[in-house]
Design an enzyme around this catalytic site. Sequence first.
Site, short mmCIF file in Angstrom:
data_model
loop_
_atom_site.label_atom_id
_atom_site.label_comp_id
_atom_site.label_asym_id
_atom_site.label_seq_id
_atom_site.Cartn_x
_atom_site.Cartn_y
_atom_site.Cartn_z
CG PHE A 250 -2.24 -1.16 0.98
CD1 PHE A 250 -3.40 -0.62 0.55
CD2 PHE A 250 -1.84 -2.34 1.88
CE1 PHE A 250 -4.78 -1.53 0.50
CE2 PHE A 250 -2.46 -3.49 1.72
CZ PHE A 250 -3.89 -2.74 0.91
CB CYS A 261 -13.65 -1.70 1.09
SG CYS A 261 -14.54 -3.37 1.25
#
Length: 435
Positions: A250, A261
């Site tokens: 990430f 989400c």
Amino acid sequence: MNITIVGTGYVGLVSGTCLADLGHTVHCVDVNEEKVEMMKKGRVPIYEPQLEEVFLRNIRGERLFFTTNLSEAIKVSNVIFLALPTPPGEDGSADLSYVLDVAGQIGELITEYTIVVNKSTVPVGTSEKVKSIMKSKTSIPFDVVSNPEFLREGYAVEDFMNPERVIVGSSSQRAFEVMDRIYLPLTNIGVTLIQMDEKSSELTKYASNSFLATKITFMNEIANYCEKVGADVDKVRMGMGSDERIGNRFLFPGIGYGGSCFPKDVKALIKSGKEVGYNFKILESVEEINIKQKTILVPEIEKYLGNLNGAKIAIWGLAFKENTDDIREASSLEIIEKLLSKGANVIAYDSIAMENVKKVLGNKISYAKNMYECVEDAEALVVVTEWGEFKNPHFDILTKKMKNKAIFDGRNLYNLEELASHGFYYKSIGRKLIK
């Protein structure tokens, strides 16, 4: 065990299919008759790698069934998973109407001890609301469990069958023992099952997704700063990621996060905080920055072309990420709307998500049959989704087909030196501009 899954959206279908693959008998319930008939015939209604293979295997093995009849499914199950949508309201709060409505129906239908498992992403305190509604409908004993999902679209089957952890929240030892049995095939191969109370479990899902959204957004901020000072975000990312306290996942900069989400969960946690008098200032900034990041390349395209009115702009990728057909909160939609508002003519290609975009945008844009048809006479190419087919294009074909050799890369797919050697104008995120 006999398990009922209520809701066959992304989470419900993947969870139900994988639970069947763990050896359980699973009855999936959905109100959409057409969808249920489709699944009974062996057709998967969503795109997800590996899912069709597992789905068909368990239908043939008579462990996976589909119905519109909640009552019939409950008769053969005493564990009921709720995998229902919790869409954001206008104020960002999670809409619990589907969850609470079904909870009431279950309360009226159960005839013996039952465990209701919340698989949906829900705010802290939802388990208490489910308990309250069910108590008003029945005197039959039951327990409510929070068991949040951590499924990445594009890797959902792998994530379910090989999770980093399974979170189970309950105040009942009896429920914990049943959940242990359900996940025994996973814990037997070393997966950690973490027990906690319901509120902590509910918050764990929101906290996890919000932290990852923050990590992505922080890296995008660093990338934008790199461009100001002449640093290379790829080098910074590698330097940061090698620190085990940070990790390298990430940390890839780009044009913002999307999907079902992260945007929804960040909004919901901000709203939940405000309801108890707490302001998540970091998350408010994350949301604001991410909105801007999605269209950060549009001014760069305008700067290069001078005027977008009438310009033909090619878009590679429409899904919010690779390996999915999901376009919810996708950067592609924001970029396209911005380009259209400036008078550009947009043509797009995505091998999987194109049909979903057609339902949203219709004929506002054109659609190509393949990635190279898409760039024919294009004045600029915008790379939005990191599909594998886009990672190693034939640049000589692009040179021949494009009106201008200009690429605006929202996912940093290409090597700077290679683009320079081919004579492209190349703008990526947080790296040197190639002219």
